[in-house]
Every structure is written in C-alpha cells, then in structure tokens.
Design a protein around this motif. Structure first.
Motif, short mmCIF file in Angstrom:
data_model
loop_
_atom_site.label_atom_id
_atom_site.label_comp_id
_atom_site.label_asym_id
_atom_site.label_seq_id
_atom_site.Cartn_x
_atom_site.Cartn_y
_atom_site.Cartn_z
N LEU A 121 6.22 9.77 -4.92
CA LEU A 121 6.31 8.49 -4.62
C LEU A 121 7.42 8.23 -3.44
CD1 LEU A 121 5.89 5.31 -5.21
CD2 LEU A 121 7.90 5.35 -6.85
N ILE A 122 8.27 8.97 -3.44
CA ILE A 122 9.26 8.86 -2.39
C ILE A 122 8.64 9.48 -1.09
CG2 ILE A 122 11.43 9.88 -1.55
CD1 ILE A 122 12.51 10.05 -4.53
N CYS A 123 8.04 10.73 -1.20
CA CYS A 123 7.25 11.04 -0.01
C CYS A 123 6.31 10.17 0.53
CB CYS A 123 6.69 12.36 -0.31
SG CYS A 123 7.96 13.79 -0.45
N ASP A 124 5.44 9.40 -0.37
CA ASP A 124 4.56 8.47 0.14
C ASP A 124 5.40 7.31 0.66
OD1 ASP A 124 2.46 9.72 -1.06
OD2 ASP A 124 2.01 8.48 -2.57
N GLU B 285 6.51 8.48 4.18
CA GLU B 285 5.36 8.69 5.01
C GLU B 285 4.87 7.47 5.68
OE1 GLU B 285 3.19 11.98 3.83
OE2 GLU B 285 1.20 11.27 4.70
N GLU B 286 4.69 6.61 4.76
CA GLU B 286 4.19 5.18 5.12
C GLU B 286 5.16 4.48 6.17
OE1 GLU B 286 1.16 4.34 4.42
OE2 GLU B 286 1.30 2.56 5.85
N THR C 176 -2.91 -1.64 13.81
CA THR C 176 -2.68 -2.47 12.67
C THR C 176 -1.22 -2.70 12.45
OG1 THR C 176 -4.48 -1.18 11.56
CG2 THR C 176 -2.87 -2.33 10.16
N PRO C 177 -0.81 -3.81 12.39
CA PRO C 177 0.79 -3.91 12.26
C PRO C 177 1.36 -3.30 11.00
CG PRO C 177 -0.40 -6.07 11.94
CD PRO C 177 -1.67 -5.02 11.99
N LYS C 178 2.59 -3.43 11.15
CA LYS C 178 3.45 -2.66 10.15
C LYS C 178 3.42 -3.53 8.81
CE LYS C 178 6.66 -0.21 12.99
NZ LYS C 178 5.88 0.94 13.10
N PRO C 179 3.22 -2.91 7.65
CA PRO C 179 3.14 -3.36 6.42
C PRO C 179 4.49 -4.02 5.85
CG PRO C 179 2.85 -1.16 6.08
CD PRO C 179 3.04 -1.47 7.38
N GLY D 241 7.76 -4.25 3.22
CA GLY D 241 8.17 -3.06 2.42
C GLY D 241 7.66 -3.16 0.80
N ILE D 242 7.85 -4.41 0.63
CA ILE D 242 7.24 -4.97 -0.89
C ILE D 242 6.00 -4.18 -1.12
CG2 ILE D 242 6.89 -6.73 -2.71
CD1 ILE D 242 9.98 -6.09 -2.14
N LYS D 243 4.94 -4.42 -0.21
CA LYS D 243 3.76 -4.15 -0.48
C LYS D 243 3.47 -2.78 -0.43
CE LYS D 243 -1.15 -4.62 1.97
NZ LYS D 243 -1.51 -3.82 0.72
N VAL D 244 4.58 -2.30 0.38
CA VAL D 244 4.22 -0.66 0.51
C VAL D 244 4.60 -0.04 -0.97
CG1 VAL D 244 5.06 1.52 1.74
CG2 VAL D 244 4.53 -0.42 3.21
N LEU D 245 5.84 -0.63 -1.29
CA LEU D 245 6.42 -0.08 -2.61
C LEU D 245 5.31 -0.32 -3.63
CD1 LEU D 245 8.73 1.12 -4.22
CD2 LEU D 245 9.52 -1.40 -4.54
N LEU D 246 4.81 -1.47 -3.75
CA LEU D 246 3.78 -1.75 -4.93
C LEU D 246 2.71 -0.74 -4.73
CD1 LEU D 246 3.77 -5.65 -4.93
CD2 LEU D 246 4.92 -4.24 -6.52
N ASP D 247 2.09 -0.69 -3.60
CA ASP D 247 0.91 -0.07 -3.47
C ASP D 247 1.09 1.57 -3.77
OD1 ASP D 247 -0.46 -1.89 -2.41
OD2 ASP D 247 -0.49 -1.32 -0.21
#
Lengths: 433, 98
Positions: free
Chosen positions: A383-386, A389-390, A398-401, A403-409
């Motif tokens: 999870l941390i590496c993901d 990496e993101e 594509t614009p940067k996502p 933070g919350i969305k990245v964490l949830l995904d």
C-alpha cells in the motif's frame, strides 16, 4: 555454609559484564561465568550498540572500545516485490563524541566489556557452563557448573544467561516462554574493500550506515537489516518463529531473497561470505517478560526478555547493559543492607522502572505485536509503495488526482480497510506520543 | 544433494563458522515422538539445517554444527521430543563476526 563469592553473574554478555562491573565497584566479590571460550563467542546481534549507558560507567569509552563504524546514516526502508521507499537520515553529529550508535563484532565488544568488569575486580571464568541453580528452601543460593566439584555458592545470582535462560525457567519466573514471542535472527557477514563500502553507503572514515527494513521477508512475519562494519557488510533477516515454521521457508533463502532485491543488491553485490550466524531474539516486549526478581536472584538482558523490537526502534545491547548495571548496583545495595531476599533485591525492579529499561517497554508495549501483525507485514508495504508510486508518477495530460481518492483507491486495491488503517494508526500514535 | 544459491553451497556457508565440537550431544531427539509429528517445524527453522526428515516418519539430527539458538525446541510441537541444553563449557559454536 559460607559463600564462595558475594555475587555470581551467569553469562558475560553486555548484561552480565555490566552487572559484574557494578557489583565489583560496590565492593563485593564477583564471579562472572561464561560458557564460551571467551565473552561474545556465542553472541550475535542486528547491528547497532547505543552507548549512553557506557557514559555512566566508563569515562571516554570511545577511546578504546572496539568499534567497526559509528552510525551517521540511519535508514528505514519499506519494501515490496521490486519496490522500496526509504527514509534516509544522516547527521555528522553522530560521528563525533559521545556518538549515538556504533557497529562492532560481539566477539570484540563483549570481550572488551568483560575486561572492564575484571578491571573493577570481578573474576571471569570462561569455558564453564552453568547447568542449574543451587536451591535451599526455594531460595537461590548459588549455581551448579559442569566443572568437577563445580558448585558455587553466593549471596546473589544475577542471571544474564541469554534468551533461552534456563535459570529463569528453573526458578519458575517464566510463566509464558513461547515461540509466539520469539524471532530467529540470521545474518551473513560479507567482506569488501572499505573503499567499496564508503562508496556504496555514502560514508567516509569510520562513519557507518544502518538500514532497517519492513517487508523484507515475503510470506513470513519478520524484518530485515543491513549495516556496515569497517570492511564487511552485515545483511540479515529476523523471522517470527511460528510464522517461519508455518511457511516452511528456509532462513538462508530469506536472506538470499533480500540480497536479490533491487534496493539491496547494489549494496551487497560481490561480497565474500566470511561468517553466517544465527541467534534467537526475545521480541515480545513487556507482555512476554518473566518476573525478574526472586529470593537470591535477579534476571537481566535477553534472559529477562528485554530486547526492544518496536518498529523504528530496534535495540537490545543497550537494554542488556542498562538492566545489568541496575542489577549489579541492586545486588551491591541489597548485600550492604543485609537483605537479598526478593524484598531486598526489589530495588532492581525499582531501578529499571525509573529508567528507559522498563519505561520504554511500557510505553511501547503494543508495538512489537503491531509491527509483526499480518496487516503491517503483508498489506501495508505494498500500500505504501502504491501510494508513493502514484504520488510520483506523472500522468500528463491527466491532471493529478486528489490525495483522498488515491488513498481510497489504493487501500481498496490492496484489500486494506480504512477502519483497520485508523485502528493501527491510532495504536501507533498512542504509543509514540 | 548440495543446494546452492548465490554461488555458496550450504556446506560452504556452514564452513565459515567455527565449531569446537563436544564429545557428547547437547541435543537429544526422541524419534518415537517425531513419528506422530506432521509439521516437522525443526526441519525448516533450524538455521544450521541440523534436522532432516526421514521417509520412515522420524527425524535425523546432528548436533555438531549447532548455533545454540534454541529455535528447534521452541517450535517443536511434540512435548518432550527435543531435549536441548547448552554444550559443555568451552565447546560448541565460536562466533567471530556476530
């Protein structure tokens, strides 16, 4: 019956030598018994001696301590398959007296510390195995050794006989000696030209680097470490014993796997194996500790399960020295006061209660379990590496996502429930506050 | 069979370690108790690979190259199958780079 010595210390590791030194300085006769041919011959560790306790007993200890390197660069690495996130801290301050941490070979360090005990007046007896306790009315009055007529009587026995402590078990002090609280540490010591070590680890002179690794043992609850000596690099793993047994993975294969990781391979490539070694480590923390005081005996160091395995803090030799020092002083005080029953020796418990020896273990008592939990070991590194990496992958146009969305995904992708993240995060925060 | 990785066989790996072998064994295995053991945890955890499973269901062991770590008796789930103590004084493993 008369005693042969006022104090008998079993085991000339860092706990035993400190205990012997303190009791001898207290003015009492001390016998320090070591089963190996010399102190340190049975011992190995995972990398760093933190020396603050030495300040208290040996003036300018750094002028003659057998040191490999002084740690000026400290890394914590989280790894997963072929990825790794490293927190890398360096400071020149740790490279000057009084120093924060040093690497050494235990055959050198333990022998040196035992010499300090003999200089204080203790008698060191090597190549002698203590086979049991001398008991009278449930009170410890000495030890049996494997020497002919090898019974030795003393007012106080200080058990520094290591993680297996047959003495603490014989005295009935261990309610809870179990594989669940024990890890196996194995390491390889690889020889290099010192210049190669300087280049690869970015250090000079006697500076050194210590790397502690989460996620180093895929499929097994454990961890990894890699640190520099002067002309060798030590690389190893620790593994929780029941997990290692269940996975049916060989310890040396776990090291091989770690050595092949892209974050580690460039550091250890081409080294010549000069020694492979192993030791059991008491990592259960406060919950796994035995009673440390009984009539005529106190227990220190690994024998008292005092190794601190709390994530970013991995310490053992300093806890051994700290508890040994307290035990030697306590024994001296108890004998002076004429009471070396459990009540009189209770001053040992009081002493370790008022310093880091027990305070750190109390504060961090929930951490060993958390660090060796399935989620922290098997889910969080990926999870941390993901997440990282993101964060660093540039996906133009594509614009940067957010933070919350990245964490949830990423949490979903790694089957990690936010509820669990919160629970573990709070547990860590509560302990570290 | 010699297992290799990294160019170092297990025998060569153990050859880096100094031992002063005692005449008497400090590990005793009760083979009858091993017969009923399904896990044979000692076989996989012993860092010196001192325990070898036998087709008969028992375990073959030697004590000569023991690190004296204690892992074998700690993981053993057949009560009393492995009796383990320290070797006599001055004998056993002698680590130089621990």
């Amino acid at each position: 019956m008369a005693e042969d010595f006022d104090v008998i210390v079993v085991g000339a590791g860092p706990a035993g030598s400190m205990a012997a030194l303190a009791a001898a300085r207290g003015g009492w006769s001390v016998c320090l018994i070591e089963r190996g041919p010399f102190p340190g011959s049975k011992n190995m560790y995972g990398g760093v001696v933190y020396p603050r306790i030495l300040d208290q007993v040996i003036d300018r200890w750094w002028e003659d301590v057998p040191v490999q390197r002084f740690i000026t660069r400290r890394q914590t690495m989280v790894m997963e398959s072929d990825r790794a996130l490293t927190v890398d801290y360096r400071t020149a301050a740790w490279g000057a007296p009084p120093y924060n941490g040093l690497t050494t070979y235990r055959s050198d360090f333990d022998r040196w510390l035992a010499t300090k005990a003999t200089e204080a007046g203790a008698t060191l007896v090597c190549s002698t195995t203590v086979t049991g306790l001398l008991l009278e009315h449930d009170r410890v009055v000495g030890v049996r050794t494997d020497r002919p007529e090898g019974e030795l009587r003393a007012k106080v026995v200080i058990a520094c006989d290591g993680v297996n402590s047959f003495l603490a078990k014989e005295a009935g002090l261990y309610a809870n000696f179990s594989a669940d609280h024990l890890t196996l540490g194995v390491k390889e010591v690889l020889r290099f030209d010192p210049a190669t070590i300087e280049e690869r680890f970015g250090v000079t002179g006697r500076e050194g680097c210590d790397i502690e690794i989460l996620g180093a043992t895929p499929g097994v609850l454990g961890g990894g470490f890699c640190y520099t000596n002067y002309d060798t690099v030590a690389i190893g793993i620790i593994a929780k014993l029941p997990s290692l047994a269940a996975a049916k993975v060989r310890p040396e294969d776990l090291i091989a796997n770690l050595k092949a990781h892209p974050a580690i391979e460039p550091l250890v490539r081409g080294g010549e194996l000069v020694e492979y070694n192993a030791h059991m480590i008491p990592e259960g923390g406060l919950k796994a500790m035995p009673q440390v005081v009984t009539d005529g005996m106190v227990v220190c160091g690994d024998a008292a399960h005092l190794t601190l395995a709390a994530g970013i803090w991995l310490e053992g030799v300093n806890f051994a020295m700290g508890s040994g020092l307290a035990a030697g002083e306590a024994a001296a005080e108890a004998i002076s006061a004429g009471d070396w029953t459990a009540a009189g020796l209770g001053v040992y418990r009081t002493k370790i209660n008022s310093t880091f020896v027990l305070k750190d273990h109390e504060k961090l008592q929930h951490i060993p379990e958390l660090v060796l939990s399935e989620r922290v070991q098997f889910a969080y590194p990926a999870l941390i590496c993901d997440l990282v990496e993101e964060l660093f992958t540039v996906r133009n146009p594509t614009p940067k996502p957010g933070g919350i969305k990245v964490l949830l995904d990423k949490a979903r992708a790694n089957d990690v429930k936010l509820r669990h993240l919160a629970i573990d995060g709070l547990k860590a925060l509560r302990s570290f506050r | 069979m010699t297992e290799r990785y990294d160019g170092v066989s297990f025998e060569d790996r153990m050859a880096t370690v100094q031992f002063s072998v005692a005449d008497t064994a400090h590990i005793v295995v009760d083979g009858d108790k091993c017969q009923g053991c399904t896990t044979k945890a000692c076989v996989s955890v012993c860092p010196a690979k001192l325990f070898v499973p036998l087709s008969s269901g028992g375990v073959l062991f030697n004590y000569e190259q023991c690190f004296e770590c204690g892992s074998c008796y700690v993981v053993c789930n057949e009560a009393g199958a492995i009796s383990w103590s320290y070797p006599e004084g001055g004998k056993g493993v002698v680590l130089r780079h621990g």
